[in-house]
Structures are given as C-alpha cells and as structure tokens.
Motif scaffolding. Structure first.
Motif, short mmCIF file in Angstrom:
data_model
loop_
_atom_site.label_atom_id
_atom_site.label_comp_id
_atom_site.label_asym_id
_atom_site.label_seq_id
_atom_site.Cartn_x
_atom_site.Cartn_y
_atom_site.Cartn_z
N ILE A 42 0.86 -1.18 0.00
CA ILE A 42 0.00 0.00 0.00
C ILE A 42 0.90 1.23 0.00
O ILE A 42 1.74 1.39 0.90
CB ILE A 42 -0.92 0.02 1.23
CG1 ILE A 42 -1.74 -1.27 1.33
CG2 ILE A 42 -1.86 1.22 1.18
CD1 ILE A 42 -2.57 -1.37 2.60
N ARG A 43 0.74 2.06 -1.02
CA ARG A 43 1.50 3.32 -1.08
C ARG A 43 0.61 4.43 -0.52
O ARG A 43 -0.51 4.63 -0.99
CB ARG A 43 1.92 3.63 -2.51
CG ARG A 43 2.79 4.89 -2.62
CD ARG A 43 3.28 5.09 -4.04
NE ARG A 43 4.18 4.03 -4.43
CZ ARG A 43 5.47 3.99 -4.10
NH1 ARG A 43 6.00 4.93 -3.35
NH2 ARG A 43 6.22 2.98 -4.51
N VAL A 44 1.13 5.13 0.46
CA VAL A 44 0.37 6.18 1.14
C VAL A 44 1.09 7.51 0.94
O VAL A 44 2.29 7.63 1.22
CB VAL A 44 0.23 5.88 2.65
CG1 VAL A 44 -0.62 6.95 3.33
CG2 VAL A 44 -0.36 4.50 2.88
N ARG A 45 0.33 8.49 0.44
CA ARG A 45 0.90 9.83 0.26
C ARG A 45 0.03 10.81 1.04
O ARG A 45 -1.17 10.93 0.80
CB ARG A 45 0.92 10.21 -1.22
CG ARG A 45 1.68 11.52 -1.51
CD ARG A 45 1.73 11.78 -3.01
NE ARG A 45 2.57 12.91 -3.34
CZ ARG A 45 2.16 14.17 -3.32
NH1 ARG A 45 0.91 14.46 -3.00
NH2 ARG A 45 2.98 15.15 -3.63
N GLU B 145 5.62 10.34 2.06
CA GLU B 145 5.14 9.23 1.25
C GLU B 145 5.71 7.93 1.81
O GLU B 145 6.90 7.86 2.12
CB GLU B 145 5.56 9.40 -0.21
CG GLU B 145 4.96 8.35 -1.14
CD GLU B 145 5.19 8.67 -2.61
OE1 GLU B 145 5.67 7.77 -3.32
OE2 GLU B 145 4.91 9.80 -3.02
N MET B 146 4.84 6.93 1.96
CA MET B 146 5.25 5.66 2.55
C MET B 146 4.83 4.51 1.66
O MET B 146 3.80 4.59 0.98
CB MET B 146 4.60 5.49 3.93
CG MET B 146 5.27 6.28 5.02
SD MET B 146 4.31 6.24 6.56
CE MET B 146 3.17 7.57 6.26
N LEU B 147 5.63 3.47 1.69
CA LEU B 147 5.29 2.21 1.01
C LEU B 147 5.35 1.12 2.06
O LEU B 147 6.41 0.82 2.60
CB LEU B 147 6.25 1.91 -0.13
CG LEU B 147 5.94 0.61 -0.89
CD1 LEU B 147 4.66 0.75 -1.69
CD2 LEU B 147 7.08 0.23 -1.82
N VAL B 148 4.20 0.53 2.35
CA VAL B 148 4.12 -0.53 3.35
C VAL B 148 3.81 -1.83 2.62
O VAL B 148 2.85 -1.91 1.87
CB VAL B 148 3.06 -0.22 4.44
CG1 VAL B 148 1.72 0.08 3.83
CG2 VAL B 148 2.95 -1.38 5.42
#
Length: 266
Positions: free
Chosen positions: A7-10, A68-71
């Motif tokens: 899941i990419r979260v911005r 911005e995160m990539l989990v």
C-alpha cells in the motif's frame, strides 16, 4: 509468481512536519496494514501490534512537507488485496471532507466513515462496515478497545488527506522494490481478476528447455570364454555317458530276470 501486496500512502502537504507527526503517520499506516489483513477473516482476533500484524517492510520518503510511505504486507491473498482496496476507497471518499460538528468527537468521525464506507456485498466490505459500527459503539460506551485504536488510525489518515494506492511488489526483501499498480477487472466475491494499469505486459520468453542427456549404451554381456565352453561340452558328454551306462544296466537287469524265469519253468 504471486507478488506480495503493498500500500502506497501519500499524505497531503502540510505547513511543517515535526517528528511527532511523522511517527503518528507511520503508526497509522502500520495499523491500517494490519486491518487490511484482518478484514477477510472478521471472526479472528484483530491484532495491530506484534507478531503477525507488523508489515514485512515499510519505507518512508519525505520531500519538503510531503510524506510518502510504502508498506509491504506479509500477504499475497487476493482477499487481503480486496481489503486494502476497500480501505483505500473509504479514505478517498472522505479525505476532502471535514466533520461538520466538532463536538461529536471520535464517534461522529466514525459515523461519517461508516456512512462513506463501500456498500458492496463482498466479505471485506461487510467486515469493514461492521468494524466501524463496532468501534463507534465502543466509543459511545467509553471503552478503549483494539477496534477503537484501529479506527482512529483511519480517522487520522482521512484528516491528513492521505491517498492510498494498492500495488504488488516482486520481492519484499530486495534492495530496490519494483511496484506494479493494479486495477480490479472483475470481483465475483470469491475471486478477483487484476491487470497492470498500463495494460498487460508481454510475457518474457521462456528459456528453451535443456536437451535431456542421452542414455549411455548398455554394456553388452560378455561372451563365454573358450575354456568355459570346453568345460561345458565335457560335462554334457560325461552326463550322456552316465545316462547311457544307466540304461545299459537297466537292460541287463531285465534280461537277467527273464532268463531266471525260464530256468524256473523248466
């Protein structure tokens, strides 16, 4: 190869990003990842911290006032992917809205999320609505439960204007991740058909199979030596002589019996 779900979260640009805000955003994203893994199995116990709940990888990038995160979830199931997509749709539906009555507090925010939740009949969508309703009931009963903490993570992401995109990664432990955003083509409730956003990639040519090694020629049976053959012939001859001698003896005995009978008659 089945790829792992990410899941990419911005988060929306903010005036400034302090360490406390950064830590809160990371905790919210990790909690949402655990929630996505739990939605397909609502009868199981929801765990948002510890073994089985932590993502296999979480990368963060900050530039200016943007986080911005990539989990990467330790999951490959299509049902978990549907759960992540349902959460992404929920956050997208409310991230531009604001709670009209601030005095309503957390219960009002959860009620707003419940009204905006996807209304499909799949397991994950029904689980998400039931989860929000249960969390709201816990808040009204003044109970601090795991459901409330997980629901508050959704509220925080919505307040931060988060944008969630569900992706697939080839190898979560690789030094550099290669992500592939996916679109849902069909959802029958029991199976999900997805394809890359840019279209179906042409498959790489498969390597030609290596030719099978030829079987080694079997070793031929050795011919008997001449000496062995002579011995065998001699044994055969000796056996014939013995058989002939036995026959002669039998005949002699018969003759002797006949002559004896003639003498007795006289």
């Amino acid at each position: 190869m089945v790829q792992e779900i990410a899941i990419r979260v911005r988060l929306r640009e903010q005036e400034r990003v302090v360490l406390a805000d950064y830590e809160r955003a990371v905790a919210s994203v990790a909690t949402v990842a655990a929630l996505a893994s739990w939605l397909p199995t609502p009868d199981a116990r929801l765990v948002i911290r510890g073994r089985g709940a932590e993502p296999v990888r979480l990368e963060t990038v900050t530039y200016g006032s943007v986080i911005e995160m990539l989990v990467v979830l330790d999951q490959r199931s299509a049902a978990v992917e549907r759960g992540a997509a349902a959460i992404a749709a929920l956050i997208e539906s409310v991230r531009h809205e604001h709670v009209e009555d601030d005095v309503s507090g957390v219960a009002g925010e959860l009620d707003r999320l419940d009204r905006s939740a996807p209304r499909g009949r799949s397991v994950v969508e029904r689980s998400l609505r039931a989860f929000l309703e249960g969390a709201r009931a816990d808040v009204l009963a003044r109970r601090t439960t795991t459901r409330v903490r997980a629901a508050q993570a959704l509220v925080r992401l919505a307040e931060d204007g988060a944008s969630l995109v569900v992706e697939r990664v080839q190898d979560a432990l690789a030094p550099t991740l290669e992500e592939h955003e996916v679109d849902v083509l069909a959802d029958t409730g029991s199976a999900v058909v997805v394809e890359p956003v840019d279209g179906v990639a042409s498959p790489e040519p498969e390597p030609e199979p290596e030719p099978e090694p030829k079987p080694e020629p079997s070793v031929k049976a050795k011919k008997p030596k001449k000496q062995d053959k002579k011995k065998q012939d001699k044994k055969k001859q000796d056996k014939k002589k013995q058989d002939k001698k036995k026959d002669d003896e039998k005949q002699d005995k018969k003759k002797g019996k006949k002559s004896k009978k003639k003498k007795d008659k006289k």
